[in-house]
Write a protein that holds these residues in place. Structure first.
Motif, PDB file in Angstrom:
ATOM      1  N   LEU A 167      45.692  44.568  34.938  1.00  0.00           N
ATOM      2  CA  LEU A 167      46.521  45.660  35.280  1.00  0.00           C
ATOM      3  C   LEU A 167      46.441  46.802  34.531  1.00  0.00           C
ATOM      4  CD1 LEU A 167      49.664  43.932  36.571  1.00  0.00           C
ATOM      5  CD2 LEU A 167      47.691  44.391  37.922  1.00  0.00           C
ATOM      6  N   ASP A 190      43.462  48.328  33.179  1.00  0.00           N
ATOM      7  CA  ASP A 190      41.989  49.138  33.443  1.00  0.00           C
ATOM      8  C   ASP A 190      42.148  49.993  34.510  1.00  0.00           C
ATOM      9  OD1 ASP A 190      41.538  47.390  35.613  1.00  0.00           O
ATOM     10  OD2 ASP A 190      41.136  45.599  34.282  1.00  0.00           O
ATOM     11  N   TYR A 247      40.176  49.648  37.547  1.00  0.00           N
ATOM     12  CA  TYR A 247      39.817  49.148  38.671  1.00  0.00           C
ATOM     13  C   TYR A 247      41.042  48.482  39.402  1.00  0.00           C
ATOM     14  CZ  TYR A 247      38.051  46.550  42.240  1.00  0.00           C
ATOM     15  OH  TYR A 247      37.996  45.837  43.564  1.00  0.00           O
ATOM     16  N   TRP A 248      41.243  48.853  40.516  1.00  0.00           N
ATOM     17  CA  TRP A 248      42.137  48.495  41.504  1.00  0.00           C
ATOM     18  C   TRP A 248      41.794  47.910  42.449  1.00  0.00           C
ATOM     19  CZ3 TRP A 248      46.864  48.431  39.208  1.00  0.00           C
ATOM     20  CH2 TRP A 248      47.015  49.259  38.025  1.00  0.00           C
TER      21      TRP A 248
HETATM   22 CA    CA Z   1      42.366  45.894  37.364  1.00  0.00          CA
END
Ligand code: CA
Ligand code: HEM
Length: 172
Positions: free
Chosen positions: A82, A84, A86-87
């Motif tokens: 959580l 970084d 990127y989701w």
């Molecule tokens: Ca992520």
């Protein structure tokens, strides 16, 4: 005004099914009528982001409710990282989307967290944002002023599981 009870002006939806989470019916009665919750329910913006006094409470909640799956620093464990840029669900780049995912849950082990008070969810969201280690220009949840002020989170006590609480909100 100050004495008006919190009312959700926006519809909050489950991250996977899109179903209305019916916030005012399903949330804990405690911790609803704070200024921050009132404001968030009207604007979808978390007033606690990068507000230093609210970070220790958010850290405490994160360590008791989230870090077992997401890691002590949100680095990822059985749940995704959580900290970084990127989701899996791009809407988590907005405060409203992040709230919906935490409150309503997503898939599999990511269950709903409406056992937490609404104000606690806002503090834990602020802590998740604070843990961010990705490129600052991709931090859509920060406004320009917050981006300028943001200093990358420093993992203190990286190798000492017992010593993180209350310490990690300081910056290097
Ligand atoms: Ca992520
Ligand atoms: C997914 C936050 C607790 C397991 C997520 C996502 C967020 C999040 C924001 C979506 C990430 C993305 O879009 O890339 C939190 C917070 C928690 C919490 C703030 C505490 C309040 C937990 C717990 C578990 C867990 C306790 C394990 C029992 C997972 C898993 C996913 C996930 C497996 C992936 C689900 C999917 O992709 O649909 N979490 N989580 N989380 N979380 Fe959590």
């Amino acid at each position: 005004g100050l004495l008006t009870p919190a009312v959700a002006q926006e519809v909050f939806r489950h991250t996977v099914t899109g179903e209305d989470l019916k916030i005012m019916e399903s949330s804990q009665p405690g911790g609803r009528d704070t200024e921050a919750v009132r404001s968030f329910l009207n604007t979808g913006v978390n007033p606690y982001t990068e507000v230093k006094e609210h970070l220790p409470k958010g850290e405490e909640t994160f360590l008791s409710a989230c870090s077992g799956c997401h890691g002590h620093f949100g680095e990822g464990k059985i749940g995704p990282g959580l900290n970084d840029s990127y989701w899996t669900y791009p809407k988590n780049k907005t405060d409203k989307g992040l709230f919906e995912t935490i409150y309503g849950g997503a898939q599999g082990m990511m269950g709903p967290h409406h056992d937490l008070e609404l104000d606690e969810i806002l503090t834990v969201m602020a802590w998740v944002r604070h843990l961010y280690t990705g490129p600052i220009e991709e931090a859509d949840w920060l406004d320009d002023e917050q981006k300028r002020a943001f200093t990358q989170f420093a993992q203190k006590h990286k190798d000492d599981d017992t010593a993180c609480s209350g310490q990690t909100f300081e910056r290097a």
